[in-house]
Scaffold this motif. Structure first.
Motif, PDB file in Angstrom:
ATOM      1  N   UNK A   1       0.835  -1.202   0.000  1.00  0.00           N
ATOM      2  CA  UNK A   1       0.000   0.000   0.000  1.00  0.00           C
ATOM      3  C   UNK A   1       0.874   1.258   0.000  1.00  0.00           C
ATOM      4  N   UNK A   2       0.292   2.366  -0.436  1.00  0.00           N
ATOM      5  CA  UNK A   2       1.027   3.625  -0.513  1.00  0.00           C
ATOM      6  C   UNK A   2       0.988   4.388   0.796  1.00  0.00           C
ATOM      7  N   UNK A   3      -0.007   4.104   1.620  1.00  0.00           N
ATOM      8  CA  UNK A   3      -0.139   4.818   2.877  1.00  0.00           C
ATOM      9  C   UNK A   3      -1.539   4.652   3.432  1.00  0.00           C
ATOM     10  N   UNK A   4      -1.896   5.550   4.346  1.00  0.00           N
ATOM     11  CA  UNK A   4      -3.200   5.490   4.999  1.00  0.00           C
ATOM     12  C   UNK A   4      -3.786   6.887   5.140  1.00  0.00           C
ATOM     13  N   UNK A   5      -5.096   6.943   5.026  1.00  0.00           N
ATOM     14  CA  UNK A   5      -5.848   8.165   5.289  1.00  0.00           C
ATOM     15  C   UNK A   5      -6.489   8.035   6.666  1.00  0.00           C
ATOM     16  N   UNK A   6      -6.286   9.019   7.526  1.00  0.00           N
ATOM     17  CA  UNK A   6      -6.796   8.986   8.886  1.00  0.00           C
ATOM     18  C   UNK A   6      -7.884  10.044   9.079  1.00  0.00           C
ATOM     19  N   UNK A   7      -8.903   9.687   9.821  1.00  0.00           N
ATOM     20  CA  UNK A   7      -9.883  10.640  10.339  1.00  0.00           C
ATOM     21  C   UNK A   7      -9.988  10.351  11.827  1.00  0.00           C
TER      22      UNK A   7
ATOM     23  N   UNK B   1       6.083  14.631   6.257  1.00  0.00           N
ATOM     24  CA  UNK B   1       5.075  15.576   5.758  1.00  0.00           C
ATOM     25  C   UNK B   1       3.670  15.058   6.100  1.00  0.00           C
ATOM     26  N   UNK B   2       2.801  15.963   6.490  1.00  0.00           N
ATOM     27  CA  UNK B   2       1.418  15.602   6.812  1.00  0.00           C
ATOM     28  C   UNK B   2       0.545  16.182   5.705  1.00  0.00           C
ATOM     29  N   UNK B   3       0.149  15.344   4.787  1.00  0.00           N
ATOM     30  CA  UNK B   3      -0.528  15.796   3.576  1.00  0.00           C
ATOM     31  C   UNK B   3      -2.036  15.866   3.786  1.00  0.00           C
ATOM     32  N   UNK B   4      -2.647  16.801   3.061  1.00  0.00           N
ATOM     33  CA  UNK B   4      -4.103  16.956   3.030  1.00  0.00           C
ATOM     34  C   UNK B   4      -4.676  17.101   4.440  1.00  0.00           C
TER      35      UNK B   4
ATOM     36  N   UNK C   1      -0.895   9.867   5.456  1.00  0.00           N
ATOM     37  CA  UNK C   1       0.498   9.572   5.778  1.00  0.00           C
ATOM     38  C   UNK C   1       1.004   8.431   4.901  1.00  0.00           C
ATOM     39  N   UNK C   2       2.304   8.404   4.622  1.00  0.00           N
ATOM     40  CA  UNK C   2       2.865   7.300   3.835  1.00  0.00           C
ATOM     41  C   UNK C   2       3.005   6.047   4.684  1.00  0.00           C
TER      42      UNK C   2
ATOM     43  N   UNK D   1      -1.151   0.428  15.422  1.00  0.00           N
ATOM     44  CA  UNK D   1      -0.874  -0.769  14.634  1.00  0.00           C
ATOM     45  C   UNK D   1       0.564  -0.776  14.173  1.00  0.00           C
ATOM     46  N   UNK D   2       0.956  -1.869  13.577  1.00  0.00           N
ATOM     47  CA  UNK D   2       2.346  -2.026  13.179  1.00  0.00           C
ATOM     48  C   UNK D   2       2.753  -1.095  12.066  1.00  0.00           C
ATOM     49  N   UNK D   3       1.827  -0.646  11.243  1.00  0.00           N
ATOM     50  CA  UNK D   3       2.221   0.264  10.168  1.00  0.00           C
ATOM     51  C   UNK D   3       1.787   1.676  10.450  1.00  0.00           C
ATOM     52  N   UNK D   4       1.480   1.954  11.740  1.00  0.00           N
ATOM     53  CA  UNK D   4       1.238   3.316  12.132  1.00  0.00           C
ATOM     54  C   UNK D   4      -0.198   3.704  12.232  1.00  0.00           C
ATOM     55  N   UNK D   5      -1.112   2.789  11.833  1.00  0.00           N
ATOM     56  CA  UNK D   5      -2.515   3.154  11.881  1.00  0.00           C
ATOM     57  C   UNK D   5      -3.034   3.205  13.288  1.00  0.00           C
TER      58      UNK D   5
END
Length: 351
Positions: A125-131, A305-308, A324-325, A347-351
């Motif tokens: 995956x390229x990253x995650x979108x968080x809300x 960087x913290x995008x969007x 985030x990436x 989580x392990x990938x930052x989520x």
């Protein structure tokens, strides 16, 4: 090393406090896995939404229902239990067999299914979108807008989150036992090595946040291209200092820190290398153990960087959304905005 004690880019912990993960819907993660599916093949890719389960829990539930061994189920990233998360997974499934009945699995909802020729691999995956919803804000809430705008403009230190080290830092203790000769299972060995490297990286980044150089290029810097692991040595590039500074300001490049192992190619030198050596000298057992374990050294960007990044206030609650990436931790963003108390771990990938 206590992650909470790591230096803040803002110079001190935020003056505003709040609570996260009060309920799963307060922490939403949407995995960005931009893979074009072929529509045919021996792997059935499922887009799932899970609530109150780890990714491992969801894989086990699908494994039992479908009658497929977990090793034949692929995931790109691991997501936390204390959240509502959406991600892809793949199941090895014969082309001519009827689709598995995955309805009514507790905590798992299947959004879509599509065939593909390959198994989903970790890190695809390229990253995650968080809300993320932060409740019960107290303290100096007037500082929120300024802190959020600073994060949007400057990014945050790219620390590894507390989850990487286990409860009470147990994964670091595990690493020290491994380096002392204890035999571990493959998974536990992986946790131990990852934790040791992450601690050393955090220690170097902490030092550079404290001296203000985490978003500057030092003499001898190993410069990392944004969105990749590609590196070049600042002292060996033909680019002018002004051009490098412009690329740095545009988030096209970043300073980097060590993920120690046998060697990282000696791309770092000068002042940057001296700083890293001084910090790592405090952890001789971990640096020697990682080298003896046979890991190749690597690098990680010091700046995230913290995008969007968008935000909304509703009474004593704040909702943040950002992208985030892969490999970045959402709490590294939150810790620069709000001093949070949370119900669960990352989580392990930052989520």
């Amino acid at each position: 090393m206590d992650v909470a004690a790591l230096a803040h880019a803002r110079g001190a912990p935020p003056p505003c406090r709040g609570r996260i993960r009060v309920e799963p819907a307060d922490f939403r993660v949407d995995e960005d896995c931009a893979i074009e599916h072929t529509g045919s093949g021996e792997h059935l890719w499922c887009r799932i939404e899970k609530t109150g389960l780890t990714t491992h829990d969801a894989v086990q539930a699908i494994s039992r229902r479908a009658g497929v061994h977990p090793r034949h189920i692929g995931v790109a990233g691991l997501k936390d239990r204390h959240a509502v998360t959406r991600q892809w997974l793949s199941i090895a499934w014969p082309v001519h067999d009827p689709l598995p009945d995955l309805d009514d699995l507790p905590g798992v909802r299947i959004e879509s299914m599509v065939r593909h020729e390959r198994k989903l691999k970790r890190g695809a995956h390229r990253g995650n979108r968080f809300v993320i919803r932060i409740r019960d804000l107290t303290g100096d809430t007037a500082a929120l807008d300024e802190d959020i705008r600073r994060v949007a403009a400057c990014g945050v230190p790219n620390y590894f989150g507390a989850q990487r080290f286990g409860h009470g830092g147990r994964n670091i203790d595990l690493a020290r036992r491994l380096f002392a000769g204890r035999r571990l299972s493959r998974n536990r060995r992986g946790f131990a090595l990852s934790a040791a490297r992450s601690l050393l990286f955090n220690a170097v980044l902490d030092a550079r946040v404290r001296d203000g150089s985490w978003q500057r290029l030092l003499d001898g810097e190993a410069v990392m291209l944004d969105g990749s692991h590609s590196l070049f040595a600042r002292n060996e590039t033909e680019q002018a200092a002004e051009a490098l500074e412009a690329r740095l300001a545009a988030f096209d490049i970043h300073p980097s820190g060590p993920l120690p192992g046998r060697s990282d190619g000696d791309v770092v030198s000068g002042i940057a290398a001296e700083l890293e050596s001084a910090v790592l000298a405090d952890y001789p057992d971990l640096t020697a153990g990682l080298a003896e374990a046979g890991l190749d050294g690597a690098r990680r960007a010091l700046r995230l960087p913290v995008r969007e990044l968008e935000w909304h206030r509703d009474g004593d609650a704040l909702t943040l959304s950002f992208r985030l990436p892969t490999g970045a931790f959402a709490t590294s963003v939150l810790r620069e905005i709000v001093d949070t108390a949370e119900a669960g771990a990352e989580s392990a990938d930052g989520a």
